[in-house]
Motif scaffolding. Structure first.
Motif, PDB file in Angstrom:
ATOM      1  N   ARG A 183      -4.370 -69.451  11.434  1.00  0.00           N
ATOM      2  CA  ARG A 183      -5.082 -70.729  11.255  1.00  0.00           C
ATOM      3  C   ARG A 183      -4.459 -71.429  10.048  1.00  0.00           C
ATOM      4  O   ARG A 183      -4.302 -70.812   8.994  1.00  0.00           O
ATOM      5  N   THR A 202      -2.941 -72.308  14.826  1.00  0.00           N
ATOM      6  CA  THR A 202      -4.159 -73.024  15.227  1.00  0.00           C
ATOM      7  C   THR A 202      -4.669 -73.953  14.128  1.00  0.00           C
ATOM      8  O   THR A 202      -4.253 -73.876  12.979  1.00  0.00           O
ATOM      9  N   TRP A 257      -3.676 -76.803  18.652  1.00  0.00           N
ATOM     10  CA  TRP A 257      -2.841 -75.623  18.414  1.00  0.00           C
ATOM     11  C   TRP A 257      -1.430 -75.847  18.954  1.00  0.00           C
ATOM     12  O   TRP A 257      -1.200 -76.735  19.774  1.00  0.00           O
TER      13      TRP A 257
END
Ligand code: UD1
Length: 426
Positions: A17, A253, A280
């Motif tokens: 992330r 992401t 993403w």
């Protein structure tokens, strides 16, 4: 001294992330000083540049508190100091945003000249030009920049160079000025839009960011606000390039794919497989890589901040690649270190010519700037042998606990401590 120990021939595999954008955060935190109200800023990256800014805000009299990770509340009602301590701002490049902010809030600021940095000369003449147009007087005394204005008044400013820092700084000074300011030939980076969104949430009236004409209608005061920082396109790009270089596979992401367009396009050209979702990007490396011609430009061009990582990727593409650095003339300091690792690169002015397709071999190397440091990590991951990388403090300025982040991506990089004297290759 801390250093990174990087085992070679590792492949990235995993999901990550992306954190909040450093270049937005380093402007948004100081911008909190423009209001007497309390602001909440979320999705802050945990990097040393942010730690330094929090120290500066505290030193100026702001109350900075936190209830959750990555989130800060800033109460600037008690700030009455327009002169940040030199010991905290020295050598901290993004401290220049305190100029616009303190000028906007108090009509005066005294701050050490922001140092040059490892990207070669980085003048601030366009920042000064903007402050002067707004009615401020600027003097340099014993290395301290003193800026003063009886009253800031809106102005029409045409920037001679497209500058992220000058665009933001003028915006910061102009939001509380009397009347209308127009910035022409403004930079269009997504981080500038993010700063404007924060200012507008506090009650400012800024329109046109993301285009080259920004219009600001000054307001007498700003109020409280909450803001979430946008994802860091440079961090995302670094992981994407590292994945292509190691011939790995990664799902990156919580990104805004539009911000990654120039990187996605170049990675496809080089031969990597990319899939793009709503928030993403999936990258899969290809064993067959193609040479490319990369030219850095202000957004939406290919970002100068990813020039060094891209260079490492191109060392793996058989054939001749070119990289032209159009933003910072001195941004090739990573080349000599990469050559130590076996890269075949020739420099001619602003262009690097890369003869790719040869294996890199580990060597002791030293990061001299943030993104050069990221490039050496990628070089270490693909090379034969074990790379010892010094200058980690540059990397920590902009990448959060890089070894932990890479672990999530399935590769092993260890942070170690060694005495400076015995660092290999010193
Ligand atoms: C910002 C980013 C940096 C990124 C760069 C270019 C932050 C904290 N840093 O740096 O990561 O690499 O944008 O995307 O956001 N210039 C002048 N006079 C000025 C200002 C700039 O001549 O007054 C020149 C610079 O020397 C450079 C070019 O303009 O050649 C672009 O610099 P600028 O966009 O201002 O970079 P920074 O804001 O310092």
């Amino acid at each position: 001294m801390e250093y990174l120990h990087i085992k070679g021939k590792q492949k990235i595999k995993g999901e990550i992330r992306v954190n909040g954008a450093k270049n937005a955060a380093v402007a948004i935190l100081p911008a909190a000083l423009l209001t007497e109200g309390v602001v909440k800023i979320d999705n802050l990256p945990r990097i040393t540049d942010i730690d330094k800014l929090v120290d500066i805000l505290n030193a100026l009299g702001a109350k900075v508190s936190s209830s959750e990770e990555r989130c800060l509340y800033i109460d600037s009602s008690g700030v009455d100091n327009f002169s940040p301590p030199p010991s905290l701002v020295n050598k901290f490049r993004a401290s220049y945003y305190l100029m616009g902010v303190l000028l906007g809030r108090f009509g005066k600021v005294a701050i050490p000249m922001p140092g040059g940095c490892n990207l070669g000369p980085r003048p601030i003449d366009q920042h000064i030009k903007g402050f002067t147009a707004l009615g401020a007087k600027v003097e340099l005394e014993h290395g301290i920049v003193k800026i003063k204005a009886k009253k800031l008044r809106g102005a029409h400013i045409y920037l001679d160079v497209v500058s992220v820092g000058a665009t933001i700084n003028i915006m910061l000074a102009a939001v509380r000025a009397e009347g209308k300011t127009i910035i022409e030939n403004a930079a269009k980076e997504p981080e500038i839009v993010d700063v404007a969104n924060f200012l507008n949430a506090m009650g400012a009236q800024v329109i046109g960011t993301g285009t080259d004409v920004i219009k600001i209608q000054g307001v007498p005061e700003l109020g409280q606000a909450e803001h979430t920082i946008i994802p860091d396109r440079i961090e995302a790009g670094t992981f994407m390039i590292a994945t292509a270089a190691t011939r790995g596979e990664a799902l990156v992401t919580e990104v805004i794919p539009k911000h990654l367009d120039p990187i996605i396009a170049k990675l496809k050209e080089v031969g990597a497989y990319l899939e793009v979702g709503p928030d993403w990007v999936k990258v899969k490396g290809n064993n067959v890589l193609f040479p490319a011609d990369v030219k850095t430009f202000p957004y939406p061009g290919f970002p100068t901040d990813l020039q060094a990582p891209m260079m490492v990727l191109l060392t793996q593409a058989p054939g001749i690649s070119f990289i032209t650095e159009n933003v910072f003339e001195g941004r090739f300091r990573h080349v000599d270190e990469l050559k130590k690792m076996g890269a075949r690169i020739k420099l001619g002015g602003r262009t690097a010519i890369i003869e790719g397709g040869y294996e890199l071999v580990s060597a002791p190397v030293r990061a001299m700037d943030l993104r050069g440091g990221a490039a050496f990590i990628i070089a270490g991951l693909i090379s034969r042998g074990e790379t010892v990388l010094a200058g980690v403090e540059h990397i920590d300025r902009g990448y959060e606990f890089i070894e932990e982040r890479l672990k999530q991506l399935g590769v092993n990089v260890e942070r170690k401590i060694i005495s400076d004297e015995v660092f290999p290759g010193k």
